[in-house]
Design a protein around this motif. Structure first.
Motif, PDB file in Angstrom:
ATOM      1  N   CYS A  28       0.863  -1.144   0.000  1.00 41.71           N
ATOM      2  CA  CYS A  28       0.000   0.000   0.000  1.00 41.71           C
ATOM      3  C   CYS A  28       0.898   1.190   0.000  1.00 41.71           C
ATOM      4  O   CYS A  28       0.764   2.044   0.819  1.00 41.71           O
ATOM      5  CB  CYS A  28      -0.805   0.034   1.246  1.00 41.71           C
ATOM      6  SG  CYS A  28      -2.095  -1.135   1.191  1.00 41.71           S
ATOM      7  N   ASN A 209      -9.775   7.616   3.983  1.00 41.40           N
ATOM      8  CA  ASN A 209      -9.001   7.581   2.744  1.00 41.40           C
ATOM      9  C   ASN A 209      -8.729   6.125   2.384  1.00 41.40           C
ATOM     10  O   ASN A 209      -9.143   5.213   3.101  1.00 41.40           O
ATOM     11  CB  ASN A 209      -7.694   8.370   2.905  1.00 41.40           C
ATOM     12  CG  ASN A 209      -6.802   7.787   3.988  1.00 41.40           C
ATOM     13  OD1 ASN A 209      -6.228   6.710   3.832  1.00 41.40           O
ATOM     14  ND2 ASN A 209      -6.686   8.489   5.109  1.00 41.40           N
ATOM     15  N   ARG A 210      -8.031   5.912   1.302  1.00 36.82           N
ATOM     16  CA  ARG A 210      -7.851   4.543   0.797  1.00 36.82           C
ATOM     17  C   ARG A 210      -6.733   3.776   1.486  1.00 36.82           C
ATOM     18  O   ARG A 210      -6.426   2.648   1.108  1.00 36.82           O
ATOM     19  CB  ARG A 210      -7.608   4.567  -0.708  1.00 36.82           C
ATOM     20  CG  ARG A 210      -6.284   5.160  -1.161  1.00 36.82           C
ATOM     21  CD  ARG A 210      -6.326   5.502  -2.645  1.00 36.82           C
ATOM     22  NE  ARG A 210      -5.023   5.803  -3.192  1.00 36.82           N
ATOM     23  CZ  ARG A 210      -4.337   4.959  -3.960  1.00 36.82           C
ATOM     24  NH1 ARG A 210      -4.811   3.758  -4.212  1.00 36.82           N
ATOM     25  NH2 ARG A 210      -3.175   5.311  -4.461  1.00 36.82           N
ATOM     26  N   TRP A 211      -6.134   4.370   2.543  1.00 37.03           N
ATOM     27  CA  TRP A 211      -5.005   3.722   3.179  1.00 37.03           C
ATOM     28  C   TRP A 211      -5.305   3.143   4.549  1.00 37.03           C
ATOM     29  O   TRP A 211      -4.773   2.099   4.906  1.00 37.03           O
ATOM     30  CB  TRP A 211      -3.854   4.733   3.347  1.00 37.03           C
ATOM     31  CG  TRP A 211      -3.321   5.278   2.065  1.00 37.03           C
ATOM     32  CD1 TRP A 211      -3.432   6.554   1.606  1.00 37.03           C
ATOM     33  CD2 TRP A 211      -2.577   4.579   1.077  1.00 37.03           C
ATOM     34  NE1 TRP A 211      -2.810   6.689   0.395  1.00 37.03           N
ATOM     35  CE2 TRP A 211      -2.276   5.481   0.043  1.00 37.03           C
ATOM     36  CE3 TRP A 211      -2.136   3.251   0.965  1.00 37.03           C
ATOM     37  CZ2 TRP A 211      -1.553   5.123  -1.078  1.00 37.03           C
ATOM     38  CZ3 TRP A 211      -1.411   2.889  -0.162  1.00 37.03           C
ATOM     39  CH2 TRP A 211      -1.128   3.829  -1.160  1.00 37.03           C
ATOM     40  N   ALA A 270     -13.642   7.524  -0.364  1.00 35.46           N
ATOM     41  CA  ALA A 270     -12.457   6.983   0.301  1.00 35.46           C
ATOM     42  C   ALA A 270     -11.582   6.207  -0.662  1.00 35.46           C
ATOM     43  O   ALA A 270     -10.351   6.250  -0.569  1.00 35.46           O
ATOM     44  CB  ALA A 270     -12.880   6.088   1.466  1.00 35.46           C
ATOM     45  N   LEU A 271     -12.201   5.505  -1.585  1.00 37.14           N
ATOM     46  CA  LEU A 271     -11.454   4.649  -2.512  1.00 37.14           C
ATOM     47  C   LEU A 271     -10.486   5.439  -3.381  1.00 37.14           C
ATOM     48  O   LEU A 271      -9.462   4.907  -3.822  1.00 37.14           O
ATOM     49  CB  LEU A 271     -12.434   3.864  -3.383  1.00 37.14           C
ATOM     50  CG  LEU A 271     -11.853   2.763  -4.272  1.00 37.14           C
ATOM     51  CD1 LEU A 271     -11.120   1.719  -3.434  1.00 37.14           C
ATOM     52  CD2 LEU A 271     -12.957   2.095  -5.086  1.00 37.14           C
ATOM     53  N   CYS A 411      -4.778  -3.769   3.773  1.00 36.40           N
ATOM     54  CA  CYS A 411      -5.108  -2.491   3.137  1.00 36.40           C
ATOM     55  C   CYS A 411      -5.725  -2.718   1.761  1.00 36.40           C
ATOM     56  O   CYS A 411      -6.764  -2.136   1.418  1.00 36.40           O
ATOM     57  CB  CYS A 411      -3.849  -1.639   3.015  1.00 36.40           C
ATOM     58  SG  CYS A 411      -4.044  -0.106   2.072  1.00 36.40           S
ATOM     59  N   ARG A 415      -9.662  -2.177   0.387  1.00 36.89           N
ATOM     60  CA  ARG A 415     -10.014  -1.421  -0.822  1.00 36.89           C
ATOM     61  C   ARG A 415     -11.022  -2.189  -1.671  1.00 36.89           C
ATOM     62  O   ARG A 415     -11.899  -1.599  -2.292  1.00 36.89           O
ATOM     63  CB  ARG A 415      -8.763  -1.125  -1.645  1.00 36.89           C
ATOM     64  CG  ARG A 415      -7.872  -0.062  -1.047  1.00 36.89           C
ATOM     65  CD  ARG A 415      -6.857   0.368  -2.070  1.00 36.89           C
ATOM     66  NE  ARG A 415      -5.699   0.949  -1.425  1.00 36.89           N
ATOM     67  CZ  ARG A 415      -4.576   1.244  -2.072  1.00 36.89           C
ATOM     68  NH1 ARG A 415      -4.477   0.986  -3.357  1.00 36.89           N
ATOM     69  NH2 ARG A 415      -3.564   1.788  -1.434  1.00 36.89           N
ATOM     70  N   LEU A 418     -14.293  -1.473  -0.201  1.00 33.85           N
ATOM     71  CA  LEU A 418     -14.728  -0.136  -0.596  1.00 33.85           C
ATOM     72  C   LEU A 418     -15.258  -0.133  -2.025  1.00 33.85           C
ATOM     73  O   LEU A 418     -16.167   0.634  -2.366  1.00 33.85           O
ATOM     74  CB  LEU A 418     -13.575   0.861  -0.475  1.00 33.85           C
ATOM     75  CG  LEU A 418     -13.074   1.185   0.932  1.00 33.85           C
ATOM     76  CD1 LEU A 418     -11.806   2.038   0.868  1.00 33.85           C
ATOM     77  CD2 LEU A 418     -14.149   1.897   1.742  1.00 33.85           C
TER      78      LEU A 418
END
Length: 437
Positions: A28, A209-211, A270-271, A411, A415, A418
């Motif tokens: 990630c 967020n995506r992390w 978020a993705l 992570c 995703r 998501l």
């Protein structure tokens, strides 16, 4: 050097403050083409080649993590009479190779002597025999036991961090007080807080967020393992396939799915959002329009991402059945087993990870030290999180003793969630990773 934390080295916007401490970021992580590796020409006779990320959140942000690292390196150069030449990963282009991929290539080819590695790279390179055993160094004797265990591969201590990176929930306490809400301890209490906040007009209570949404998963998955369980026995059962990662993590994924379905997290946003960016993060949180975000310890320090809010902020642990739970990650300094200047590099690590150097590093960055002998006063908003860590209440999101790398893999699977994957599909991916391992 950070994470170490494990902050993993993440994509551009988060990179270095999330870094030499947290290399906040790998599978990630940020990506960059090989041609972006800058090499400093110096006299090779007394030189140790050091490969690390060197990025900032923004051009005008002071990189305190980098400064802290430089101070300890200057100490090593002066004491050992040598020079550290930086071979630098930069992130001009994120579409090519991740930091971890470049680290693997360089270490396998003995391109450098000293590396700052994320846990997934530590696991891979350690198991392949590319990293030197650091257990005989003087500085290794002062490590917290959890740090030693998290950086041991096949019985060898192959990396030592300069800090432990703690993740937590950053809460606008003023909003909680106005809504007559107590800070949540359990998943059920967290959901109730989100329900009330949404009713009060906060459209998306949790900025994401995506992390970092995997932090919710880790807190619920490993609360019992790291706080009362037989860690060694449970990790061995996982490595031998007698226990399943999916069984540990299913409740956390189900919790995230509920947050998404109820509109408490904007999955679509978020993705595609980087850390500190996107709706609900960054400006929204600082403007007081988003009540909750998640980030790492350093983000609460003065002059960093959330360091000077106009409201009362508290940083707490993630909800779990055992109460608020900090999530710890680590990156580590490692030496190539067949590096050209292996012995000199080992001496460098012994200096920069000594108690004296770690005290300097921790005081500069105001972070959690990997040494059991080093403590530093934290800023007021971090006290709730710090109290938990000092009481040995936390879970690890990076543990080199586990055959399946945790932070990066989870992570990526989060995703998928998501993006619309079901919890069962996510669990199947975890099972596939474990079967392959």
């Amino acid at each position: 050097m950070r994470p170490i934390a494990s902050k993993r080295v993440r994509k551009g916007a988060v990179a270095v403050v999330a870094l030499v401490g947290a290399l906040v970021l790998g599978a990630c992580s940020t990506s960059a083409p090989a041609e972006n590796l800058a090499v400093q020409d110096v006299d090779e006779e007394r030189t140790v080649n050091f490969f690390s990320p060197m990025e900032k959140i923004s051009p005008d942000t002071e990189n305190t993590a980098r400064t802290a690292s430089d101070l300890t390196i200057a100490m090593a150069e002066e004491r050992l009479g040598l020079t550290l030449a930086y071979h630098t990963y930069t992130a001009e282009n994120y579409q090519d190779k991740t930091y971890d991929e470049v680290c693997l290539e360089r270490a396998r080819n003995n391109s450098d002597d000293l590396y700052l590695l994320n846990t997934d790279a530590i696991v891979t390179l350690g198991s392949e025999g590319h990293l030197a055993d650091l257990s005989g160094l003087s500085c290794a004797q002062n490590l917290r036991e959890v740090v030693r265990a998290a950086n041991t591969v096949d019985g060898k201590l192959v990396a030592i961090p300069q800090e432990v990176v703690a993740y937590g929930l950053f809460v606008n306490k003023d909003i909680f007080d106005e809504c007559e809400l107590s800070l949540p301890n359990t998943p059920e209490e967290f959901l109730e807080c989100c329900r009330v906040l949404k009713e009060k007009g906060y459209e998306t209570p949790v900025g994401a967020n995506r992390w970092w949404l995997e932090t919710f998963v880790f807190a619920q998955a490993y609360a019992d393992l790291y706080n009362g369980g037989d860690v060694a026995a449970e990790v061995q059962a996982l490595n031998e396939g007698r226990a399943r990662y999916s069984d540990y993590m299913r409740p956390g994924f189900e919790f995230l799915k509920k947050l998404i379905d109820l509109g408490y997290v904007d999955a679509e946003n978020a993705l595609v959002s980087e850390a500190f960016e996107g709706a609900g993060e960054g400006d929204d949180f600082m403007a007081g329009t988003c009540p909750i975000v998640m980030a790492y310890w350093d983000a609460a320090n003065t002059d960093t991402a959330y360091g000077s809010p106009s409201f009362n902020m508290e940083v707490i642990g993630f909800p779990s059945a055992r109460g608020q739970m900090p999530v710890l990650s680590m990156t580590g300094c490692a030496v190539g087993e067949r590096a050209e200047h292996r012995d000199e590099a080992l001496k460098v690590v012994d200096v920069i990870c000594s108690d004296e150097a770690l005290q300097l590093y921790a005081e500069t960055n105001r972070v959690i030290s990997p040494s059991k002998n080093v403590e530093v006063e934290c800023v007021e908003p971090l006290r709730p999180l710090n109290d938990l860590v000092q009481a040995d209440t936390y879970v690890l999101a990076s543990n080199a003793g586990m055959d399946v790398e945790q932070w990066g893999n989870v992570c990526l699977i989060v995703r998928d969630l998501l993006g619309g994957a079901t919890v069962d599909e996510c669990m199947a991916k975890l099972d596939a990773l474990q079967d392959a391992a």
